[in-house]
Scaffold this active site. Structure first.
Site, PDB file in Angstrom:
ATOM      1  N   ARG A  17      -7.560  13.486   5.771  1.00 30.91           N
ATOM      2  CA  ARG A  17      -7.306  12.085   5.444  1.00 30.91           C
ATOM      3  C   ARG A  17      -8.548  11.225   5.708  1.00 30.91           C
ATOM      4  NH1 ARG A  17      -4.843   7.920   2.725  1.00 30.91           N
ATOM      5  NH2 ARG A  17      -4.192   6.226   4.082  1.00 30.91           N
ATOM      6  N   ASP A  19       0.873  -1.173   0.000  1.00 36.69           N
ATOM      7  CA  ASP A  19       0.000   0.000   0.000  1.00 36.69           C
ATOM      8  C   ASP A  19       0.920   1.237   0.000  1.00 36.69           C
ATOM      9  OD1 ASP A  19      -2.347   1.708   0.598  1.00 36.69           O
ATOM     10  OD2 ASP A  19      -1.354   1.925   2.538  1.00 36.69           O
ATOM     11  N   TYR A  24      -0.037   5.162   0.852  1.00 37.04           N
ATOM     12  CA  TYR A  24      -0.185   6.218   1.862  1.00 37.04           C
ATOM     13  C   TYR A  24      -0.416   5.616   3.244  1.00 37.04           C
ATOM     14  CZ  TYR A  24      -0.657   8.763  -2.446  1.00 37.04           C
ATOM     15  OH  TYR A  24      -0.438   9.256  -3.711  1.00 37.04           O
ATOM     16  N   SER A  56      -2.280   0.857  -4.902  1.00 37.63           N
ATOM     17  CA  SER A  56      -2.767   2.026  -4.151  1.00 37.63           C
ATOM     18  C   SER A  56      -4.059   2.575  -4.725  1.00 37.63           C
ATOM     19  CB  SER A  56      -1.697   3.122  -4.171  1.00 37.63           C
ATOM     20  OG  SER A  56      -2.179   4.307  -3.569  1.00 37.63           O
ATOM     21  N   ASN A  57      -4.820   3.188  -3.834  1.00 35.48           N
ATOM     22  CA  ASN A  57      -5.988   3.963  -4.256  1.00 35.48           C
ATOM     23  C   ASN A  57      -5.570   5.257  -4.950  1.00 35.48           C
ATOM     24  OD1 ASN A  57      -7.914   2.188  -3.349  1.00 35.48           O
ATOM     25  ND2 ASN A  57      -8.389   3.292  -1.455  1.00 35.48           N
TER      26      ASN A  57
END
Ligand code: LAC
Length: 227
Positions: A39, A9, A11, A118-119
């Site tokens: 966030r 991942d 972040y 990752s998103n």
């Protein structure tokens, strides 16, 4: 554990989201509180847009902009367009955790492929990797943007299995986000949860295979060389 590929991942796991606070110093005397709400809202919007279906998809950069606008309004902060741009730039210069480069070195020395799932949008991810000097450390950088659905939807983890052309059992997924670790485990990937904040385990019906305090102990865990 003997994975041939390690899937990270981004972040919270490789990059310290708290470091975005530096880019928010002109907006508020409490930039950490702004970033915490920003966030949380960014993640909430990603989950909600996935639930709302494909037509509601917006990429993670758009969601990040929207979440900042929500957070500043909620906190009653007046923000100039230059300060808004500077805050957003924080995501493109987000700092890696200190142990990341050395961990990646050891994993590469062990002959393991390193990848990102990752998103984040490709634009955000490549900017952050370039800024951190990590661009060449990953063989593959996978963004959910390719399928317009965010983690923890199982289609995202399937995309990684397909892209890496590796059986799930030969992968190791690593995330500091408890909900992401749970999503990957529920999908069927072996998972290491990096519990940097000593958070309680998420009650989502699955448990990570391994819990690490940070990434520095990862290579020693993977004792045998990949086949
Ligand atoms: C990522 C965020 C959600 O996927 O942490 O990188």
């Amino acid at each position: 554990m003997n994975p041939s590929a390690v899937l990270f991942d981004a972040y919270g796991t490789l990059f310290d989201v708290n470091s975005v606070a530096q880019a928010c110093a002109a907006i508020t005397p409490a930039p950490e509180a702004l970033v915490a709400l920003w966030r949380a809202k960014q993640l909430e919007y990603s989950f909600l847009r996935s639930l709302m279906g494909l037509s509601a998809y917006a990429d993670f950069w758009t969601i990040t902009v929207d979440a900042l606008d929500f957070a500043t309004e909620k906190l009653g902060l007046r923000i100039s367009s230059a300060d808004r741009d500077r805050a957003l730039q924080g995501w493109l210069e987000v700092r890696p955790y200190p142990e990341v480069p050395s961990t990646l070195d050891v994993l590469a020395g062990q002959g393991r492929r390193c990848a990102i799932l990752s998103n984040g949008s490709p634009y955000m991810l490549h900017a952050a990797l370039a800024s951190a000097g990590l661009a060449r450390r990953f063989q593959t950088v996978l963004s959910v943007d390719a399928i317009r659905t965010f983690k923890p939807h199982p289609r995202v983890y399937q995309m990684a299995v397909d892209a890496l052309a590796t059986p799930p059992g030969e992968l190791l997924f690593i995330s500091s986000n408890g909900w992401d670790a749970a999503g990957a485990r529920a999908f069927g990937l072996p998972v290491a949860w990096v519990n940097r904040t000593r958070a309680p385990v998420e009650r989502l019906g699955v448990s990570p295979d391994v819990i690490l305090a940070d990434l520095s102990t990862l290579p020693a865990l993977l004792t045998a060389k990949p086949r």
